[in-house]
Design a protein around this motif. Structure first.
Motif, short mmCIF file in Angstrom:
data_model
loop_
_atom_site.label_atom_id
_atom_site.label_comp_id
_atom_site.label_asym_id
_atom_site.label_seq_id
_atom_site.Cartn_x
_atom_site.Cartn_y
_atom_site.Cartn_z
N ILE A 65 -47.14 -4.57 6.91
CA ILE A 65 -46.87 -3.47 6.23
C ILE A 65 -48.55 -3.00 6.06
CG2 ILE A 65 -46.58 -2.71 3.88
CD1 ILE A 65 -43.70 -4.38 3.82
N ASN A 120 -45.92 -8.92 4.64
CA ASN A 120 -46.84 -8.09 3.84
C ASN A 120 -48.18 -7.53 4.75
OD1 ASN A 120 -46.42 -7.20 1.15
ND2 ASN A 120 -46.50 -9.58 0.31
N ASN A 160 -40.36 -1.69 4.45
CA ASN A 160 -40.20 -2.82 4.06
C ASN A 160 -38.87 -3.24 5.08
OD1 ASN A 160 -39.70 -5.29 2.10
ND2 ASN A 160 -37.67 -4.65 2.36
N ASP A 173 -42.57 3.19 -0.08
CA ASP A 173 -43.20 2.13 0.88
C ASP A 173 -44.29 1.43 0.35
OD1 ASP A 173 -41.16 2.81 2.83
OD2 ASP A 173 -42.52 3.75 4.31
N HIS A 208 -45.01 -5.86 -6.65
CA HIS A 208 -45.76 -5.55 -5.26
C HIS A 208 -47.08 -4.85 -5.67
CE1 HIS A 208 -42.98 -7.35 -2.73
NE2 HIS A 208 -42.04 -6.45 -3.20
N ARG A 262 -42.68 -1.37 -1.27
CA ARG A 262 -41.90 -2.18 -0.40
C ARG A 262 -40.47 -1.73 -0.96
NH1 ARG A 262 -43.21 -8.37 1.18
NH2 ARG A 262 -41.14 -8.03 2.22
N THR A 301 -36.58 -0.91 -0.63
CA THR A 301 -35.38 -1.56 0.36
C THR A 301 -34.36 -0.55 0.44
OG1 THR A 301 -34.37 -3.32 1.65
CG2 THR A 301 -34.91 -3.39 -0.86
#
Length: 408
Positions: free
Chosen positions: A222, A219, A174, A242, A272, A245, A247
Motif C-alpha cells: 500500500i 502495508n 486494502n 485508502d 492504521h 485501509r 475494505t
C-alpha cells in the motif's frame, strides 16, 4: 425521457430501433450528440457552474460522448466541442474517463485541449509492476513521468495525466493487496458482476489474516502504491479511505449497498494511524516540491530536467521481461532525487549515483516503505545519512533518497 421522445434522448440499435444501444453497460445510452440532448447537457453544466459554483466535472465513460446518433465514433463530436468552447465552462476542470463499456478506448486521444484524462494505463501498469508481473519495468518508468509514450507528442502539460491506482469502481487499496478474486456474492448476481481483471495480489492469504508477515507485506505494498502515485508527474487522484485501509471485503462492485460494506469505519483511523501519517507526509512533500513547471509541456519538462535511468548498477537499467527492479535519478531545483523500486521477493543492492554537477552531496533516506512507521518517512533535514556507495532495498519496497542542498 422515454415517454417524452425515446428516439431523441436515447441511442438505439441501428438494425433494430426497438432496442437500446448499450455503450454504458447499464442497458441504455444517452443520445448525447443529438441537438436536443446537447442543449440539455450544456444547460445542466452551466447551471451547476453558475448557480451551484461547481468548479469541475468528471465524466463517467466519457468516450460515449464521442459517438454520433447512430453510435459511430466521430473525430469532432459536437457535444464535446460545445463543452470545450462554452464561455461559462472555460474555467472549470473537465476530466474524462476516456473509454466506454463497448470497447472504445481513447486514453491519449480524447478530444479537445481543455480535457484531462484518467490514465487507466497508470493504474494497470503500476499494479502489475508491484505485483511482480513480467514486462513492467519500462512501463513503470513511463507512468512515473506522466506517460510520455501517451502524451509526450501532444505538446500537453504533465497534468494531462490523472494518475490513480484505485477509484470508486473496483477494489479499495486494502482489498487490492488482500484478495486475488472478487467476492461479490452479496450483490445477489452469483458473483457475475464486477470486473474479473483486477491485477490484484493477496500477498499469500485470501482476505483478512492475523499473520504479521503478510500484514507487513500488505502495508508495504500500500505504501508503494501511495509513494508512486503521489510522487509521479501528473495529477494524483486518491480514494477516500485508502489511507486507513478501508475494505469492502473483496466486493469490487458494491453499487447496490448502503450498509457497513460501503460505509467508512472511523475506528480504522486509529488502527492504521501509521499509514495515515505516511500518506499525510507524502501529500505535504508533494505540495512543497514543485516537480512540474506551470506552462511547460511534458516533453519540454523532460528535456529541461534530464532523468538518468539505472538498474542495480548505475546507468544500466534492466528492461528485460523478467526484471522487477528500477532506479532513476534527477536534479530538481538544487536537490538530487534518487528513486529505487524493488518488486522482487529478495533484497537487492543498488549502486548510488554521484550527481551530475560533480560537487559532493550526501544522500539522505527520505522514504523506505519497508520500514515500520514512523521510520518509513523522514523530513529531509532529519533523514538519516546513507553511508557508502550502494544501498540495500528490501523485497517489495520503494526507497527515495534526497541529496543535501549544494553549498553556495
Amino acid at each position: 425521457f422515454k415517454g417524452l421522445d425515446n428516439s431523441t434522448y436515447y441511442a438505439l440499435e441501428p438494425r433494430n430501433r426497438s432496442r437500446y444501444a448499450n455503450y454504458s453497460g447499464t442497458g441504455n445510452t444517452l443520445n448525447a450528440n443529438h441537438a436536443v440532448v446537447r442543449r440539455l447537457i450544456l444547460d445542466s453544466l452551466r447551471h451547476w457552474v453558475t448557480e451551484m459554483h461547481v468548479d469541475g466535472f468528471r465524466f463517467d465513460l466519457a468516450s460515449i460522448l464521442s459517438r454520433n446518433t447512430v453510435g459511430e465514433v466521430v473525430a469532432n463530436p459536437p457535444v464535446l466541442w460545445d463543452i470545450e468552447t462554452d464561455p461559462a465552462l472555460s474555467g472549470t476542470k473537465l476530466i474524462a474517463e476516456a473509454w466506454d463499456a463497448s470497447g472504445l478506448y481513447q486514453v491519449g486521444s480524447f478530444f479537445g485541449d481543455h480535457w484531462k484524462e484518467w490514465n487507466g494505463r497508470f493504474r494497470d501498469d503500476v499494479r502489475g509492476f508491484f505485483r511482480g508481473d513480467e514486462g513492467h519495468v519500462e512501463k513503470l518508468a513511463a507512468r512515473f513521468l506522466a506517460s510520455p509514450d501517451i502524451y509526450g507528442g501532444q505538446g500537453r502539460e504533465p497534468e494531462q495525466s490523472i494518475n490513480f491506482v484505485t477509484c470508486h469502481d473496483g477494489f479499495t487499496l486494502n482489498d487490492l493487496v488482500s484478495y486475488d478474486e472478487k467476492h461479490n456474492w452479496a450483490n445477489q448476481e452469483e458473483n457475475r458482476d464486477g470486473s474479473d481483471y483486477n491485477l490484484s495480489w493477496n500477498c499469500g492469504v485470501e482476505g483478512p489474516t492475523d499473520d504479521p508477515a503478510i500484514e507487513e507485506l500488505r502495508n508495504r505494498q500500500i505504501k508503494n502504491f501511495f509513494t508512486t502515485n503521489l510522487l509521479s508527474l501528473g495529477v494524483p487522484m486518491l480514494v477516500m479511505g485508502d489511507e486507513a485501509r478501508r475494505t469492502q471485503h473483496g466486493n469490487n462492485n458494491p453499487y447496490c449497498h448502503d450498509s457497513e460494506l460501503t460505509w467508512f469505519d472511523w475506528s480504522l483511523l486509529d488502527k492504521h494511524a501509521g499509514l495515515r501519517r505516511f500518506v499525510k507526509e507524502l501529500i505535504h512533500l508533494r505540495l512543497s516540491v514543485a516537480f512540474e513547471v506551470p506552462g511547460l509541456s511534458l516533453s519540454a519538462l523532460l528535456h529541461a530536467v534530464p532523468v538518468h535511468w539505472h538498474g542495480v548498477k548505475l546507468n544500466q537499467p534492466d528492461l528485460a521481461r523478467h526484471s522487477r527492479s528500477l532506479a532513476f535519478s534527477a536534479d530538481v531545483f538544487q536537490y538530487g532525487w534518487h528513486f529505487m523500486f524493488n518488486a522482487y521477493s529478495e533484497p537487492l543492492t543498488f549502486q548510488l549515483p554521484t550527481l551530475g554537477d560533480g560537487q559532493p552531496r550526501r544522500w539522505r533516506r527520505l522514504i523506505d516503505t519497508y520500514r515500520p512507521s514512523p521510520h518509513d518517512f523522514a523530513h529531509p533535514d532529519e533523514a538519516e545519512i546513507v553511508i557508502g556507495s550502494d544501498h540495500v532495498v528490501q523485497p517489495y519496497s520503494t526507497v527515495v533518497l534526497v541529496a543535501e542542498r549544494v553549498p553556495r
